[in-house]
Design a protein around this motif. Structure first.
Motif, PDB file in Angstrom:
ATOM      1  N   LYS A 100       3.826   6.455 -11.895  1.00 37.33           N
ATOM      2  CA  LYS A 100       2.771   5.855 -12.693  1.00 37.33           C
ATOM      3  C   LYS A 100       3.300   5.346 -14.031  1.00 37.33           C
ATOM      4  CE  LYS A 100      -1.092   8.536 -10.812  1.00 37.33           C
ATOM      5  NZ  LYS A 100      -2.207   9.449 -11.127  1.00 37.33           N
ATOM      6  N   GLU A 101       4.363   5.986 -14.531  1.00 40.90           N
ATOM      7  CA  GLU A 101       4.901   5.622 -15.831  1.00 40.90           C
ATOM      8  C   GLU A 101       5.967   4.527 -15.751  1.00 40.90           C
ATOM      9  OE1 GLU A 101       6.345   9.223 -17.511  1.00 40.90           O
ATOM     10  OE2 GLU A 101       4.375  10.199 -17.527  1.00 40.90           O
ATOM     11  N   THR A 102       6.248   4.046 -14.528  1.00 38.57           N
ATOM     12  CA  THR A 102       7.267   3.004 -14.358  1.00 38.57           C
ATOM     13  C   THR A 102       6.793   1.696 -14.976  1.00 38.57           C
ATOM     14  OG1 THR A 102       8.038   4.007 -12.309  1.00 38.57           O
ATOM     15  CG2 THR A 102       8.670   1.720 -12.709  1.00 38.57           C
ATOM     16  N   ARG A 103       7.548   1.196 -15.942  1.00 36.56           N
ATOM     17  CA  ARG A 103       7.246  -0.069 -16.600  1.00 36.56           C
ATOM     18  C   ARG A 103       8.538  -0.867 -16.725  1.00 36.56           C
ATOM     19  NH1 ARG A 103       2.988   1.774 -15.763  1.00 36.56           N
ATOM     20  NH2 ARG A 103       1.115   1.921 -17.088  1.00 36.56           N
ATOM     21  N   TYR A 134      22.460  -0.557  -6.654  1.00 36.67           N
ATOM     22  CA  TYR A 134      21.359  -0.966  -7.526  1.00 36.67           C
ATOM     23  C   TYR A 134      20.166  -0.027  -7.510  1.00 36.67           C
ATOM     24  CZ  TYR A 134      23.745  -5.446  -8.053  1.00 36.67           C
ATOM     25  OH  TYR A 134      24.659  -6.418  -8.345  1.00 36.67           O
ATOM     26  N   VAL A 135      20.073   0.872  -6.519  1.00 36.86           N
ATOM     27  CA  VAL A 135      18.902   1.723  -6.409  1.00 36.86           C
ATOM     28  C   VAL A 135      18.807   2.702  -7.580  1.00 36.86           C
ATOM     29  CG1 VAL A 135      19.881   3.669  -5.094  1.00 36.86           C
ATOM     30  CG2 VAL A 135      17.505   2.948  -4.705  1.00 36.86           C
ATOM     31  N   HIS A 136      19.924   2.912  -8.293  1.00 38.78           N
ATOM     32  CA  HIS A 136      19.899   3.796  -9.468  1.00 38.78           C
ATOM     33  C   HIS A 136      19.350   3.073 -10.693  1.00 38.78           C
ATOM     34  CE1 HIS A 136      22.097   6.786  -7.192  1.00 38.78           C
ATOM     35  NE2 HIS A 136      23.015   5.888  -6.888  1.00 38.78           N
ATOM     36  N   ARG A 137      19.280   1.742 -10.628  1.00 38.63           N
ATOM     37  CA  ARG A 137      18.761   0.958 -11.755  1.00 38.63           C
ATOM     38  C   ARG A 137      17.292   0.586 -11.572  1.00 38.63           C
ATOM     39  NH1 ARG A 137      22.586  -4.070 -12.554  1.00 38.63           N
ATOM     40  NH2 ARG A 137      20.820  -4.588 -13.928  1.00 38.63           N
ATOM     41  N   PHE A 138      16.868   0.470 -10.304  1.00 43.75           N
ATOM     42  CA  PHE A 138      15.499   0.039 -10.030  1.00 43.75           C
ATOM     43  C   PHE A 138      14.829   0.990  -9.042  1.00 43.75           C
ATOM     44  CE2 PHE A 138      18.147  -3.820 -10.569  1.00 43.75           C
ATOM     45  CZ  PHE A 138      17.604  -4.287 -11.759  1.00 43.75           C
ATOM     46  N   ASN A 139      13.513   0.974  -9.052  1.00 46.10           N
ATOM     47  CA  ASN A 139      12.742   1.716  -8.051  1.00 46.10           C
ATOM     48  C   ASN A 139      13.035   1.132  -6.673  1.00 46.10           C
ATOM     49  OD1 ASN A 139      10.272   1.986  -6.250  1.00 46.10           O
ATOM     50  ND2 ASN A 139       9.740   3.399  -7.894  1.00 46.10           N
ATOM     51  N   GLY A 140      13.454   1.990  -5.726  1.00 46.12           N
ATOM     52  CA  GLY A 140      13.872   1.509  -4.414  1.00 46.12           C
ATOM     53  C   GLY A 140      12.767   0.782  -3.665  1.00 46.12           C
ATOM     54  N   MET A 141      11.525   1.284  -3.768  1.00 48.40           N
ATOM     55  CA  MET A 141      10.394   0.645  -3.097  1.00 48.40           C
ATOM     56  C   MET A 141      10.131  -0.744  -3.673  1.00 48.40           C
ATOM     57  SD  MET A 141       8.681   2.307  -0.677  1.00 48.40           S
ATOM     58  CE  MET A 141       8.189   3.915  -0.080  1.00 48.40           C
ATOM     59  N   HIS A 142      10.160  -0.841  -5.017  1.00 52.14           N
ATOM     60  CA  HIS A 142       9.910  -2.126  -5.665  1.00 52.14           C
ATOM     61  C   HIS A 142      10.992  -3.128  -5.278  1.00 52.14           C
ATOM     62  CE1 HIS A 142       7.662   0.184  -9.110  1.00 52.14           C
ATOM     63  NE2 HIS A 142       7.117   0.345  -7.915  1.00 52.14           N
ATOM     64  N   LEU A 143      12.231  -2.657  -5.249  1.00 54.60           N
ATOM     65  CA  LEU A 143      13.354  -3.522  -4.897  1.00 54.60           C
ATOM     66  C   LEU A 143      13.187  -4.056  -3.470  1.00 54.60           C
ATOM     67  CD1 LEU A 143      16.175  -4.648  -5.659  1.00 54.60           C
ATOM     68  CD2 LEU A 143      17.158  -2.524  -4.801  1.00 54.60           C
ATOM     69  N   PRO A 163       0.811  -1.235   0.000  1.00 56.89           N
ATOM     70  CA  PRO A 163       0.000   0.000   0.000  1.00 56.89           C
ATOM     71  C   PRO A 163       0.835   1.272   0.000  1.00 56.89           C
ATOM     72  CG  PRO A 163      -0.138  -1.133   2.130  1.00 56.89           C
ATOM     73  CD  PRO A 163       0.519  -2.069   1.182  1.00 56.89           C
ATOM     74  N   ILE A 164       2.034   1.213   0.580  1.00 55.63           N
ATOM     75  CA  ILE A 164       2.918   2.378   0.553  1.00 55.63           C
ATOM     76  C   ILE A 164       3.369   2.658  -0.882  1.00 55.63           C
ATOM     77  CG2 ILE A 164       5.124   3.314   1.364  1.00 55.63           C
ATOM     78  CD1 ILE A 164       4.765   1.586   3.879  1.00 55.63           C
ATOM     79  N   ILE A 165       3.697   1.595  -1.611  1.00 52.61           N
ATOM     80  CA  ILE A 165       4.085   1.735  -3.025  1.00 52.61           C
ATOM     81  C   ILE A 165       2.934   2.337  -3.823  1.00 52.61           C
ATOM     82  CG2 ILE A 165       4.623   0.445  -5.128  1.00 52.61           C
ATOM     83  CD1 ILE A 165       6.196  -1.520  -3.360  1.00 52.61           C
ATOM     84  N   LEU A 166       1.715   1.842  -3.601  1.00 53.29           N
ATOM     85  CA  LEU A 166       0.543   2.352  -4.321  1.00 53.29           C
ATOM     86  C   LEU A 166       0.279   3.812  -3.986  1.00 53.29           C
ATOM     87  CD1 LEU A 166      -1.852  -0.727  -3.959  1.00 53.29           C
ATOM     88  CD2 LEU A 166      -0.485  -0.053  -5.958  1.00 53.29           C
ATOM     89  N   PHE A 167       0.521   4.201  -2.715  1.00 50.10           N
ATOM     90  CA  PHE A 167       0.326   5.586  -2.297  1.00 50.10           C
ATOM     91  C   PHE A 167       1.284   6.511  -3.043  1.00 50.10           C
ATOM     92  CE2 PHE A 167       1.685   9.116   0.437  1.00 50.10           C
ATOM     93  CZ  PHE A 167       0.473   9.762   0.629  1.00 50.10           C
ATOM     94  N   PHE A 168       2.573   6.158  -3.048  1.00 50.14           N
ATOM     95  CA  PHE A 168       3.558   6.989  -3.742  1.00 50.14           C
ATOM     96  C   PHE A 168       3.328   6.979  -5.247  1.00 50.14           C
ATOM     97  CE2 PHE A 168       6.043   6.538   0.220  1.00 50.14           C
ATOM     98  CZ  PHE A 168       6.422   7.853   0.387  1.00 50.14           C
ATOM     99  N   ARG A 169       2.797   5.880  -5.758  1.00 45.99           N
ATOM    100  CA  ARG A 169       2.499   5.793  -7.189  1.00 45.99           C
ATOM    101  C   ARG A 169       1.426   6.807  -7.582  1.00 45.99           C
ATOM    102  NH1 ARG A 169       3.147   1.962 -11.231  1.00 45.99           N
ATOM    103  NH2 ARG A 169       1.516   1.916 -12.819  1.00 45.99           N
ATOM    104  N   GLU A 170       0.409   6.970  -6.734  1.00 47.89           N
ATOM    105  CA  GLU A 170      -0.653   7.931  -6.998  1.00 47.89           C
ATOM    106  C   GLU A 170      -0.163   9.373  -6.881  1.00 47.89           C
ATOM    107  OE1 GLU A 170      -3.814   7.550  -8.060  1.00 47.89           O
ATOM    108  OE2 GLU A 170      -3.221   5.467  -8.399  1.00 47.89           O
ATOM    109  N   LYS A 171       0.799   9.600  -5.975  1.00 49.30           N
ATOM    110  CA  LYS A 171       1.300  10.951  -5.726  1.00 49.30           C
ATOM    111  C   LYS A 171       2.307  11.415  -6.771  1.00 49.30           C
ATOM    112  CE  LYS A 171      -0.871  11.941  -1.861  1.00 49.30           C
ATOM    113  NZ  LYS A 171      -1.758  13.125  -1.733  1.00 49.30           N
TER     114      LYS A 171
END
Length: 309
Positions: free
Chosen positions: A68-71, A183-192, A55-63
């Protein structure tokens, strides 16, 4: 200007709260250490932490429009999974060692021993990633060695096996921090982090089935400790840290988060009735000094100041 100052104060309070939760975590882990196997405890804690981060990831995604464009392409997703698995294995190895060590040592002492990872982070960075260390780091290492001598070694120059296990765990945490920084520069830190904790829970459950005798009754008996360590210790603290570090100085943030060891010691003394000898207390003071001094930023050269980050 006034709003910026208010945000800095609020961010510092958030970091102190996170440190208090992390420090209190040692109390709950110590309580659970003799009731549940280390692998099963960490499996439960890690899966709870992973679920709490969603839910924290979803919250930051909305903000954030950028979120939102992360694919991820198939290749990037496989790379993220491999990286998360490796980082998760290193991180949970340190956590399991702490859980083992708490069987043999005090929660208050474990908090200060665990904080030594702050000293090891730049040392491992210098060894493996060719990152230069300042003179403050080396002074911090010297003070840490003196502190460890007083905190861990008895009059007969023997060391508690629990202290030794927790000291070994700090190498895992220090390496984990360096890996995340890479690695945080290659991937989203929350997703990682979310995927890392999920895979860590899979590792721990696998080892629990092999080396332990897991049961639902063990989980039920330690449910408060598991909930605190998983939901608060991972999910809430991670959200506090990520939010607060946007508005405060990195050095101040590191110092405030290192208060974890102080809160852990206070909790061990006030809640569990643990005590320090005079020799151990002197060791504690040296370790606190080592942590503070090691985080003093080195003065940059003119070339470094003109080099873009």
């Amino acid at each position: 200007m006034h709003d910026n100052r208010k945000m800095k104060i609020l961010s510092n309070i958030m970091l102190i709260l996170a440190a208090a939760i992390w420090g209190s975590n040692f109390i709950f882990q110590k309580t659970a250490a003799t009731e549940i196997g280390p692998f099963l405890f960490m499996a439960c804690r890690s899966i709870l932490g992973s679920l709490t981060l969603i839910p924290i990831i979803l919250f930051f995604r909305e903000k954030s429009p950028a979120e939102k464009e992360t694919r991820y392409s198939r290749k990037e997703l496989l790379s993220l999974i491999r990286t998360s698995a490796f980082c998760g294995f290193i991180n949970v190895s340190g956590s399991v060692m702490v859980q083992f060590g708490l069987i043999y040592t005090n929660a208050s002492k474990a908090g200060f021993l665990n904080a030594i990872y702050i000293i090891f982070v730049p040392v491992l960075g210098m060894i493996f990633f060719k990152v230069k260390s300042s003179r403050f780091i080396w002074l911090g290492i010297l003070l840490a060695v003196i502190g460890l001598y007083n905190l861990c070694l008895s009059e007969s120059l023997t060391i508690n096996p629990g202290d030794l296990i927790i000291l070994a765990s700090t190498l895992c945490f220090a390496l984990h921090i360096q890996l995340i920084a890479k690695y945080v520069h290659r991937f989203n830190g929350m997703h990682l982090s979310c995927l890392e904790f999920f895979l860590a829970s899979v590792f721990c459950l696998f080892f629990s089935l092999i080396f332990e005798e897991p049961s639902l009754s063990q989980i039920e008996n330690c449910l408060p400790s598991i909930l605190f360590a998983g939901v608060l210790g991972i999910g809430v603290c991670y959200a506090l840290q990520v939010t607060a570090q946007k508005y405060t100085d990195p050095t101040v943030a590191a110092l405030l988060m290192s208060l974890e060891s102080v809160f852990g010691a206070l909790g061990g003394v006030l809640v569990l009735g643990e005590t320090f000898t005079v020799k151990e207390f002197i060791g504690v003071l040296f370790i606190i000094a080592a942590i503070v001094i090691a985080q003093i930023p080195a003065k940059k050269t003119e070339k470094e100041e003109n080099t873009p980050a």
